[in-house]
Design a protein around this motif. Structure first.
Motif, PDB file in Angstrom:
ATOM      1  N   PRO A   1      53.562  44.238  39.870  1.00 26.88           N
ATOM      2  CA  PRO A   1      52.480  44.159  38.865  1.00 26.88           C
ATOM      3  C   PRO A   1      51.403  43.168  39.287  1.00 26.88           C
ATOM      4  O   PRO A   1      51.634  42.317  40.154  1.00 26.88           O
ATOM      5  CB  PRO A   1      53.217  43.676  37.624  1.00 26.88           C
ATOM      6  N   LEU A   2      50.234  43.277  38.656  1.00 22.49           N
ATOM      7  CA  LEU A   2      49.162  42.324  38.886  1.00 22.49           C
ATOM      8  C   LEU A   2      49.338  41.120  37.971  1.00 22.49           C
ATOM      9  O   LEU A   2      49.758  41.254  36.819  1.00 22.49           O
ATOM     10  CB  LEU A   2      47.796  42.972  38.620  1.00 22.49           C
ATOM     11  N   SER A   3      48.995  39.956  38.488  1.00 21.60           N
ATOM     12  CA  SER A   3      49.045  38.746  37.664  1.00 21.60           C
ATOM     13  C   SER A   3      47.803  38.688  36.776  1.00 21.60           C
ATOM     14  O   SER A   3      46.812  39.391  37.007  1.00 21.60           O
ATOM     15  CB  SER A   3      49.094  37.509  38.567  1.00 21.60           C
ATOM     16  N   LYS A   4      47.849  37.850  35.769  1.00 20.59           N
ATOM     17  CA  LYS A   4      46.675  37.675  34.896  1.00 20.59           C
ATOM     18  C   LYS A   4      45.464  37.203  35.700  1.00 20.59           C
ATOM     19  O   LYS A   4      44.326  37.596  35.435  1.00 20.59           O
ATOM     20  CB  LYS A   4      46.999  36.702  33.769  1.00 20.59           C
ATOM     21  N   GLU A   5      45.707  36.364  36.693  1.00 20.94           N
ATOM     22  CA  GLU A   5      44.603  35.892  37.537  1.00 20.94           C
ATOM     23  C   GLU A   5      43.975  37.057  38.312  1.00 20.94           C
ATOM     24  O   GLU A   5      42.742  37.133  38.440  1.00 20.94           O
ATOM     25  CB  GLU A   5      45.111  34.827  38.509  1.00 20.94           C
ATOM     26  N   GLU A   6      44.809  37.965  38.816  1.00 26.29           N
ATOM     27  CA  GLU A   6      44.279  39.121  39.549  1.00 26.29           C
ATOM     28  C   GLU A   6      43.495  40.044  38.621  1.00 26.29           C
ATOM     29  O   GLU A   6      42.446  40.580  38.997  1.00 26.29           O
ATOM     30  CB  GLU A   6      45.427  39.874  40.226  1.00 26.29           C
ATOM     31  N   TRP A   7      43.977  40.253  37.401  1.00 25.14           N
ATOM     32  CA  TRP A   7      43.226  41.039  36.424  1.00 25.14           C
ATOM     33  C   TRP A   7      41.864  40.395  36.156  1.00 25.14           C
ATOM     34  O   TRP A   7      40.842  41.100  36.086  1.00 25.14           O
ATOM     35  CB  TRP A   7      44.005  41.148  35.115  1.00 25.14           C
ATOM     36  N   LEU A   8      41.851  39.084  36.000  1.00 27.88           N
ATOM     37  CA  LEU A   8      40.598  38.392  35.696  1.00 27.88           C
ATOM     38  C   LEU A   8      39.634  38.434  36.883  1.00 27.88           C
ATOM     39  O   LEU A   8      38.419  38.466  36.701  1.00 27.88           O
ATOM     40  CB  LEU A   8      40.881  36.952  35.288  1.00 27.88           C
ATOM     41  N   ASN A   9      40.169  38.448  38.105  1.00 33.40           N
ATOM     42  CA  ASN A   9      39.308  38.592  39.282  1.00 33.40           C
ATOM     43  C   ASN A   9      38.641  39.968  39.291  1.00 33.40           C
ATOM     44  O   ASN A   9      37.458  40.087  39.637  1.00 33.40           O
ATOM     45  CB  ASN A   9      40.119  38.398  40.559  1.00 33.40           C
ATOM     46  N   ILE A  10      39.391  41.003  38.926  1.00 31.51           N
ATOM     47  CA  ILE A  10      38.817  42.353  38.835  1.00 31.51           C
ATOM     48  C   ILE A  10      37.734  42.381  37.764  1.00 31.51           C
ATOM     49  O   ILE A  10      36.650  42.941  37.960  1.00 31.51           O
ATOM     50  CB  ILE A  10      39.918  43.384  38.532  1.00 31.51           C
ATOM     51  N   GLU A  11      38.032  41.760  36.614  1.00 28.55           N
ATOM     52  CA  GLU A  11      37.061  41.734  35.517  1.00 28.55           C
ATOM     53  C   GLU A  11      35.787  41.012  35.936  1.00 28.55           C
ATOM     54  O   GLU A  11      34.672  41.450  35.622  1.00 28.55           O
ATOM     55  CB  GLU A  11      37.687  41.045  34.301  1.00 28.55           C
ATOM     56  N   ARG A  12      35.930  39.931  36.665  1.00 25.33           N
ATOM     57  CA  ARG A  12      34.755  39.171  37.102  1.00 25.33           C
ATOM     58  C   ARG A  12      33.879  40.007  38.035  1.00 25.33           C
ATOM     59  O   ARG A  12      32.647  39.978  37.954  1.00 25.33           O
ATOM     60  CB  ARG A  12      35.192  37.885  37.815  1.00 25.33           C
ATOM     61  N   ASP A  13      34.525  40.784  38.931  1.00 29.35           N
ATOM     62  CA  ASP A  13      33.759  41.626  39.850  1.00 29.35           C
ATOM     63  C   ASP A  13      32.983  42.714  39.099  1.00 29.35           C
ATOM     64  O   ASP A  13      31.831  43.005  39.439  1.00 29.35           O
ATOM     65  CB  ASP A  13      34.692  42.276  40.878  1.00 29.35           C
ATOM     66  N   PHE A  14      33.611  43.324  38.093  1.00 31.25           N
ATOM     67  CA  PHE A  14      32.893  44.330  37.298  1.00 31.25           C
ATOM     68  C   PHE A  14      31.725  43.686  36.548  1.00 31.25           C
ATOM     69  O   PHE A  14      30.651  44.293  36.424  1.00 31.25           O
ATOM     70  CB  PHE A  14      33.840  45.015  36.304  1.00 31.25           C
ATOM     71  N   LYS A  15      31.922  42.491  36.060  1.00 35.31           N
ATOM     72  CA  LYS A  15      30.846  41.807  35.343  1.00 35.31           C
ATOM     73  C   LYS A  15      29.705  41.459  36.288  1.00 35.31           C
ATOM     74  O   LYS A  15      28.523  41.671  35.973  1.00 35.31           O
ATOM     75  CB  LYS A  15      31.392  40.544  34.677  1.00 35.31           C
TER      76      LYS A  15
ATOM     77  N   GLN B   1      52.043  55.235  30.677  1.00 29.66           N
ATOM     78  CA  GLN B   1      53.072  54.744  29.769  1.00 29.66           C
ATOM     79  C   GLN B   1      53.053  53.218  29.701  1.00 29.66           C
ATOM     80  O   GLN B   1      53.229  52.634  28.635  1.00 29.66           O
ATOM     81  CB  GLN B   1      54.441  55.239  30.242  1.00 29.66           C
ATOM     82  N   LYS B   2      52.824  52.588  30.847  1.00 30.92           N
ATOM     83  CA  LYS B   2      52.819  51.119  30.854  1.00 30.92           C
ATOM     84  C   LYS B   2      51.613  50.573  30.088  1.00 30.92           C
ATOM     85  O   LYS B   2      51.714  49.540  29.427  1.00 30.92           O
ATOM     86  CB  LYS B   2      52.841  50.601  32.295  1.00 30.92           C
ATOM     87  N   PHE B   3      50.478  51.255  30.167  1.00 32.30           N
ATOM     88  CA  PHE B   3      49.329  50.827  29.375  1.00 32.30           C
ATOM     89  C   PHE B   3      49.598  51.025  27.886  1.00 32.30           C
ATOM     90  O   PHE B   3      49.329  50.141  27.072  1.00 32.30           O
ATOM     91  CB  PHE B   3      48.076  51.589  29.793  1.00 32.30           C
ATOM     92  N   TYR B   4      50.119  52.191  27.521  1.00 30.68           N
ATOM     93  CA  TYR B   4      50.380  52.461  26.108  1.00 30.68           C
ATOM     94  C   TYR B   4      51.460  51.536  25.541  1.00 30.68           C
ATOM     95  O   TYR B   4      51.413  51.182  24.363  1.00 30.68           O
ATOM     96  CB  TYR B   4      50.796  53.920  25.914  1.00 30.68           C
ATOM     97  N   ASN B   5      52.417  51.147  26.375  1.00 33.41           N
ATOM     98  CA  ASN B   5      53.511  50.291  25.916  1.00 33.41           C
ATOM     99  C   ASN B   5      53.212  48.805  26.096  1.00 33.41           C
ATOM    100  O   ASN B   5      54.097  47.970  25.907  1.00 33.41           O
ATOM    101  CB  ASN B   5      54.799  50.646  26.657  1.00 33.41           C
ATOM    102  N   LYS B   6      51.960  48.469  26.477  1.00 38.19           N
ATOM    103  CA  LYS B   6      51.538  47.068  26.639  1.00 38.19           C
ATOM    104  C   LYS B   6      52.396  46.343  27.675  1.00 38.19           C
ATOM    105  O   LYS B   6      52.788  45.185  27.502  1.00 38.19           O
ATOM    106  CB  LYS B   6      51.608  46.311  25.303  1.00 38.19           C
ATOM    107  N   GLU B   7      52.675  47.017  28.794  1.00 42.93           N
ATOM    108  CA  GLU B   7      53.531  46.441  29.828  1.00 42.93           C
ATOM    109  C   GLU B   7      52.772  46.144  31.123  1.00 42.93           C
ATOM    110  O   GLU B   7      53.374  45.977  32.180  1.00 42.93           O
ATOM    111  CB  GLU B   7      54.690  47.402  30.138  1.00 42.93           C
ATOM    112  N   MET B   8      51.439  46.068  31.060  1.00 44.95           N
ATOM    113  CA  MET B   8      50.653  45.848  32.272  1.00 44.95           C
ATOM    114  C   MET B   8      50.322  44.378  32.521  1.00 44.95           C
ATOM    115  O   MET B   8      49.707  44.031  33.523  1.00 44.95           O
ATOM    116  CB  MET B   8      49.347  46.651  32.195  1.00 44.95           C
ATOM    117  N   GLY B   9      50.730  43.498  31.620  1.00 48.90           N
ATOM    118  CA  GLY B   9      50.482  42.071  31.821  1.00 48.90           C
ATOM    119  C   GLY B   9      49.016  41.698  31.768  1.00 48.90           C
ATOM    120  O   GLY B   9      48.565  40.799  32.502  1.00 48.90           O
ATOM    121  N   LEU B  10      48.252  42.361  30.900  1.00 50.76           N
ATOM    122  CA  LEU B  10      46.824  42.093  30.802  1.00 50.76           C
ATOM    123  C   LEU B  10      46.572  40.720  30.167  1.00 50.76           C
ATOM    124  O   LEU B  10      47.392  40.223  29.389  1.00 50.76           O
ATOM    125  CB  LEU B  10      46.134  43.168  29.955  1.00 50.76           C
ATOM    126  N   PRO B  11      45.434  40.109  30.485  1.00 54.90           N
ATOM    127  CA  PRO B  11      45.082  38.841  29.820  1.00 54.90           C
ATOM    128  C   PRO B  11      44.929  39.054  28.314  1.00 54.90           C
ATOM    129  O   PRO B  11      44.652  40.164  27.845  1.00 54.90           O
ATOM    130  CB  PRO B  11      43.735  38.473  30.457  1.00 54.90           C
TER     131      PRO B  11
END
Length: 357
Positions: A85-99, A173-183
């Motif tokens: 899985p991606l860490s919260k930091e990795e998710w936030l890095n992706i979000e920063r790039d989109f922003k 399924q992981k998105f719907y079940n809140k299992e992706m470790g999102l911030p």
């Protein structure tokens, strides 16, 4: 497909231990030749009979070498270029790039799906025969702001109703079940409500609390909703371009793939893993992807990428229909409305209004 000699040598060093053969009766095909044969097949789309003459080996040997090497490429590269899985930091890095690149706050990926057209499999009945009247398997992909896949789901039956493909996929399924470790949700504005981090998709996907789609309809939308749709479309084009790059660079995808289901899946897996591997090295060099290959959507206007000229009805990656139902919860619609308000208020960019005139 552009690959430098040093990149080939680096890739060979990774996969050589997994594709080197030892035989007693005759000299084995060297690992470098096996990798070269596979890359040529994927990048040029040569027929195996033609490659048999070029490499002076039997057609069956060519087929076996390509299948084995594709599997080795996926096994060697997947953990490096598609970590889960991606860490919260990795998710936030992706979000920063989109922003930063696409002016879309709280975006953690763009999603799309394709039918991968294949030749009619033996003894498969109608399992892979889709409603568009050809055989296929389904490829779902999520990418980041730099045209790299973050998640893929490969192999659903082409005949399946598109409406349930995303929800029933492993990543869905992981998105719907809140299992992706999102911030945790965070405010877009100082005095606003906490807003979730979201994927962006087109009209084919269901609007949810983690996936935004455009407002439906074109002629009757308000100016504010048109602004929202433009901002979402601008971020969502990253996945369009990512699939376009695959077809442009890997010409095996220029026509329906003539292979078994298992081998077709391995071919797609190998292409995606090499694409990400090359793209990671290419961010500042533009060797694998030239600047004119991808769309340019900047304040001065939109310039389509050259990949769009190569897309026609004969290529292997073809659009899905609806990937989700049109039933959306009030909470999901409320989230979309708040993003709409943000893009027309504190999150506005001056040139978005010029693009709507």
């Amino acid at each position: 497909m552009r690959m430098s000699l040093s990149q080939f040598e680096d890739l060979l060093a990774l996969v050589a231990p997994h594709i080197t053969k030892e035989t007693v009766t005759r000299d084995p095909i060297p690992a470098a030749a096996r990798l070269s044969m596979t890359l040529r097949y994927l990048a040029i789309g040569d027929a195996m009979n033609s490659m048999s003459y070029q490499y002076l080996v039997g057609t069956t040997t060519v087929s076996n070498v390509i299948a084995e090497t594709c599997a080795a490429l996926w096994n060697c590269l997947a953990k490096k270029v598609l970590p889960f899985p991606l860490s919260k930091e990795e998710w936030l890095n992706i979000e920063r790039d989109f922003k930063d690149r696409w002016n879309f706050d709280h975006c953690i990926g763009a999603i799309d799906g394709k039918h991968v057209a294949i030749q009619c499999p033996h003894n498969a009945g109608s399992l892979y025969y889709n409603y568009k009247n050809y055989h296929s398997i389904v490829l779902l992909g999520i990418c980041d702001a730099n045209y790299m896949f973050t998640f893929v789901d490969i192999g659903a039956y082409g005949r399946r109703s598109d409406g349930g493909i995303f929800r029933d996929s492993i990543v869905g399924q992981k998105f719907y079940n809140k299992e992706m470790g999102l911030p945790e949700p965070k405010r877009l504005i100082v005095d606003g409500d906490p807003m979730p981090y979201v994927l962006v998709g087109d009209e084919a996907f269901q609007l949810t609390d983690f996936l935004l789609r455009p407002y439906p309809g074109k002629g009757g939308l308000t100016h504010e909703k048109n602004i929202y749709n433009y901002r979402l479309s601008r971020a969502r084009r990253t996945i369009e371009n990512t699939f376009g790059i695959l077809v442009s660079q890997w010409r095996i995808l220029k026509k329906p793939i003539d292979a078994t289901i298992k081998n077709t899946m391995q071919i797609v897996q190998a292409i995606i893993s090499i694409h990400n591997w090359l793209r990671k090295q290419d961010l500042d060099k533009n060797e694998y992807i030239s600047a004119d290959m991808i769309d340019c959507d900047e304040p001065n206007g939109f310039i389509p990428g050259t990949w769009r000229k190569e897309m026609d009805s004969s290529h292997a990656l073809r659009d899905l229909g609806n990937c989700g139902t049109n039933n959306s919860s009030r909470a999901a619609m409320n989230i979309r409305n708040k993003f709409c308000n943000y893009f027309n208020g504190e999150g506005a960019i001056p040139w978005q209004y010029l693009r709507q005139q």
